[in-house]
Design an enzyme around this catalytic site. Structure first.
Site, PDB file in Angstrom:
ATOM      1  N   ALA A   1      -9.319   4.112 -44.728  1.00 56.54           N
ATOM      2  CA  ALA A   1      -9.721   3.726 -46.089  1.00 56.54           C
ATOM      3  C   ALA A   1      -8.858   4.443 -47.117  1.00 56.54           C
ATOM      4  O   ALA A   1      -8.582   5.637 -46.988  1.00 56.54           O
ATOM      5  CB  ALA A   1     -11.192   4.076 -46.313  1.00 56.54           C
TER       6      ALA A   1
ATOM      7  N   ASP B   1      -2.033   3.743 -59.556  1.00 57.36           N
ATOM      8  CA  ASP B   1      -0.668   4.106 -59.935  1.00 57.36           C
ATOM      9  C   ASP B   1      -0.514   4.316 -61.445  1.00 57.36           C
ATOM     10  O   ASP B   1      -1.001   3.518 -62.248  1.00 57.36           O
ATOM     11  CB  ASP B   1       0.312   3.015 -59.500  1.00 57.36           C
ATOM     12  CG  ASP B   1       0.435   2.866 -57.981  1.00 57.36           C
ATOM     13  OD1 ASP B   1      -0.156   3.683 -57.250  1.00 57.36           O
ATOM     14  OD2 ASP B   1       1.146   1.937 -57.537  1.00 57.36           O
TER      15      ASP B   1
ATOM     16  N   TYR C   1      -1.288   9.554 -55.201  1.00 56.46           N
ATOM     17  CA  TYR C   1      -1.269   8.945 -53.850  1.00 56.46           C
ATOM     18  C   TYR C   1      -0.312   9.707 -52.928  1.00 56.46           C
ATOM     19  O   TYR C   1      -0.643   9.989 -51.771  1.00 56.46           O
ATOM     20  CB  TYR C   1      -0.838   7.489 -54.002  1.00 56.46           C
ATOM     21  CG  TYR C   1      -0.932   6.621 -52.775  1.00 56.46           C
ATOM     22  CD1 TYR C   1      -2.140   6.048 -52.386  1.00 56.46           C
ATOM     23  CD2 TYR C   1       0.199   6.325 -52.022  1.00 56.46           C
ATOM     24  CE1 TYR C   1      -2.202   5.207 -51.277  1.00 56.46           C
ATOM     25  CE2 TYR C   1       0.144   5.485 -50.917  1.00 56.46           C
ATOM     26  CZ  TYR C   1      -1.061   4.929 -50.551  1.00 56.46           C
ATOM     27  OH  TYR C   1      -1.118   4.097 -49.456  1.00 56.46           O
TER      28      TYR C   1
HETATM   29  N1  CAA Z   1      12.262   4.201 -59.982  1.00 61.50           N
HETATM   30  C1  CAA Z   1      12.883   4.497 -61.144  1.00 61.50           C
HETATM   31  N2  CAA Z   1      12.447   4.058 -62.336  1.00 61.50           N
HETATM   32  C2  CAA Z   1      11.364   3.292 -62.370  1.00 61.50           C
HETATM   33  C3  CAA Z   1      10.671   2.957 -61.194  1.00 61.50           C
HETATM   34  C4  CAA Z   1      11.165   3.439 -59.984  1.00 61.50           C
HETATM   35  N3  CAA Z   1      10.576   3.150 -58.814  1.00 61.50           N
HETATM   36  N4  CAA Z   1       9.617   2.202 -61.539  1.00 61.50           N
HETATM   37  C5  CAA Z   1       9.641   2.064 -62.874  1.00 61.50           C
HETATM   38  N5  CAA Z   1      10.702   2.725 -63.360  1.00 61.50           N
HETATM   39  C6  CAA Z   1      11.100   2.827 -64.777  1.00 61.50           C
HETATM   40  C7  CAA Z   1      11.013   1.471 -65.449  1.00 61.50           C
HETATM   41  O1  CAA Z   1      12.188   0.731 -65.205  1.00 61.50           O
HETATM   42  C8  CAA Z   1      10.852   1.831 -66.910  1.00 61.50           C
HETATM   43  O2  CAA Z   1      12.077   2.204 -67.434  1.00 61.50           O
HETATM   44  P1  CAA Z   1      12.558   1.603 -68.849  1.00 61.50           P
HETATM   45  O3  CAA Z   1      11.506   2.035 -69.795  1.00 61.50           O
HETATM   46  O4  CAA Z   1      13.876   2.229 -69.033  1.00 61.50           O
HETATM   47  O5  CAA Z   1      12.599   0.115 -68.607  1.00 61.50           O
HETATM   48  C9  CAA Z   1      10.012   3.124 -66.830  1.00 61.50           C
HETATM   49  O6  CAA Z   1      10.184   3.637 -65.488  1.00 61.50           O
HETATM   50  C10 CAA Z   1       8.553   2.848 -67.077  1.00 61.50           C
HETATM   51  O7  CAA Z   1       8.143   1.828 -66.147  1.00 61.50           O
HETATM   52  P2  CAA Z   1       6.974   0.815 -66.486  1.00 61.50           P
HETATM   53  O8  CAA Z   1       7.218   0.100 -67.793  1.00 61.50           O
HETATM   54  O9  CAA Z   1       6.691   0.003 -65.270  1.00 61.50           O
HETATM   55  O10 CAA Z   1       5.789   1.869 -66.752  1.00 61.50           O
HETATM   56  P3  CAA Z   1       4.274   1.666 -66.608  1.00 61.50           P
HETATM   57  O11 CAA Z   1       3.660   2.921 -67.088  1.00 61.50           O
HETATM   58  O12 CAA Z   1       3.845   0.364 -67.158  1.00 61.50           O
HETATM   59  O13 CAA Z   1       4.058   1.503 -65.008  1.00 61.50           O
HETATM   60  C11 CAA Z   1       3.985   2.191 -62.748  1.00 61.50           C
HETATM   61  C12 CAA Z   1       4.446   2.531 -64.162  1.00 61.50           C
HETATM   62  C13 CAA Z   1       2.471   1.923 -62.751  1.00 61.50           C
HETATM   63  C14 CAA Z   1       4.252   3.389 -61.878  1.00 61.50           C
HETATM   64  C15 CAA Z   1       4.709   0.941 -62.247  1.00 61.50           C
HETATM   65  O14 CAA Z   1       6.090   1.191 -62.327  1.00 61.50           O
HETATM   66  C16 CAA Z   1       4.352   0.597 -60.834  1.00 61.50           C
HETATM   67  O15 CAA Z   1       3.369  -0.060 -60.564  1.00 61.50           O
HETATM   68  N6  CAA Z   1       5.150   1.025 -59.833  1.00 61.50           N
HETATM   69  C17 CAA Z   1       4.891   0.727 -58.439  1.00 61.50           C
HETATM   70  C18 CAA Z   1       4.556   1.950 -57.742  1.00 61.50           C
HETATM   71  C19 CAA Z   1       4.451   1.641 -56.275  1.00 61.50           C
HETATM   72  O16 CAA Z   1       5.433   1.396 -55.580  1.00 61.50           O
HETATM   73  N7  CAA Z   1       3.246   1.652 -55.748  1.00 61.50           N
HETATM   74  C20 CAA Z   1       3.049   1.366 -54.381  1.00 61.50           C
HETATM   75  C21 CAA Z   1       1.762   0.633 -54.240  1.00 61.50           C
HETATM   76  S1  CAA Z   1       1.529   0.071 -52.565  1.00 61.50           S
HETATM   77  C22 CAA Z   1       1.108   1.425 -51.720  1.00 61.50           C
HETATM   78  O17 CAA Z   1       0.918   2.466 -52.220  1.00 61.50           O
HETATM   79  C23 CAA Z   1       0.930   1.251 -50.243  1.00 61.50           C
HETATM   80  C24 CAA Z   1       1.793   2.166 -49.507  1.00 61.50           C
HETATM   81  O18 CAA Z   1       1.327   3.117 -48.942  1.00 61.50           O
HETATM   82  C25 CAA Z   1       3.237   1.880 -49.386  1.00 61.50           C
END
Ligand code: CAA
Length: 242
Positions: free
Chosen positions: A85, A90, A149
């Site tokens: 679970a 994020d 996480y």
């Molecule tokens: N690496 C580098 N830069 C990144 C990035 C990354 N991975 N992700 C986002 N950025 C940058 C964006 O490009 C943006 O830059 P600019 O302002 O220059 O365009 C800046 O960071 C801010 O990004 P957001 O506008 O997306 O910011 P936010 O606050 O709206 O969202 C976040 C941030 C929630 C972290 C979003 O980026 C996100 O959802 N990321 C995904 C995270 C992820 O991979 N989660 C995995 C979920 S699945 C899981 O967890 C299962 C597992 O075990 C694998």
């Protein structure tokens, strides 16, 4: 002969559901827990004949009571525990609320303590047991937007190693499985454009299937895996080689 009883948390959807079905198919007797989604749980039990119990794995007392109820109903003890679970909340750290931090640490990491604590005495006493903790590639490598996480999932790896040491002389193995990005509801929540960038970093070139993660769990549960303990088995398509 009745198969050993395996309890899988978060087992009505995604990776947990695949683990429950696989262990069932391998001759174990599977039961699952869930927390929120009643409709998914009912459908899962109806389709697969695997009982689903509802409780909050972040709640210590609920875990103790839940495990005792499962064992009463089954008429046999839990011998295999899969701590699967987990949730995500994020956000970049500078935007993360204490609530987002706490929820992930409680649901993903403290749940391992709560559930393991509820079964460990029995496993030690009987001299056989399997505990498998489902961590994540993001606990191994870190992930932008997941300080909570990544901390919880890395914590699970330390927990696994420490409990493995304590349990080795009692015939109880404790291991972690670290899936990469897997085709589940959790991953489907990630923005599609971002997912495209993530998949581009996976050498196998696709998401994992839940059944591929379940296969790793089945391997570690197997009686022949008794010499494998304290390890983390990665199932990540080559995304991160630790
Ligand atoms: N690496 C580098 N830069 C990144 C990035 C990354 N991975 N992700 C986002 N950025 C940058 C964006 O490009 C943006 O830059 P600019 O302002 O220059 O365009 C800046 O960071 C801010 O990004 P957001 O506008 O997306 O910011 P936010 O606050 O709206 O969202 C976040 C941030 C929630 C972290 C979003 O980026 C996100 O959802 N990321 C995904 C995270 C992820 O991979 N989660 C995995 C979920 S699945 C899981 O967890 C299962 C597992 O075990 C694998």
């Amino acid at each position: 002969m009745m198969g050993k009883l395996a309890l899988i948390t978060g087992g009505t959807r995604g990776i947990g559901a695949a683990i429950a079905q696989r262990l069932s198919r391998d001759g174990y007797r599977a039961v699952v827990t869930y927390h929120g989604n009643d409709a998914a749980a009912q459908a899962f039990t109806r389709d697969h004949g695997i009982p689903a119990y509802k409780w909050d794995v972040a709640d210590f007392d609920a875990c103790e009571q839940g495990v005792r109820e499962v064992e009463r109903d089954a008429g046999q003890p839990v011998e295999i525990l899969v701590n699967n679970a987990g949730v995500t909340r994020d956000a970049m750290l500078h935007k993360m609320t204490p609530e987002q931090w706490r929820t992930v640490l409680d649901d993903d990491l403290s749940s391992c303590f709560n559930m393991s604590r509820a079964v460990i005495d029995g496993l030690r006493l009987r001299g056989w047991g399997r505990i498998i903790n489902i961590t994540s590639v993001n606990g191994q490598k870190g992930q932008f937007g997941q300080t909570n996480y990544s901390a919880a999932k890395a914590g699970m790896i330390g927990f696994t190693k420490a409990l493995a040491l304590e349990s080795a002389c009692k015939g109880v193995t404790v291991n972690a499985v670290a899936p990469g990005y897997t085709a589940t509801d959790m991953v489907a929540k990630v923005d599609p454009a971002l997912m495209e960038r993530i998949v581009a970093q996976i050498p196998v070139g696709r998401l994992a299937r839940c059944e591929e993660v379940a296969h790793a769990v089945a391997f570690l549960v197997h009686d022949d895996s008794g010499f494998i303990t304290g390890t983390t088995l990665s199932v990540n398509g080559g995304q991160y080689l630790s």
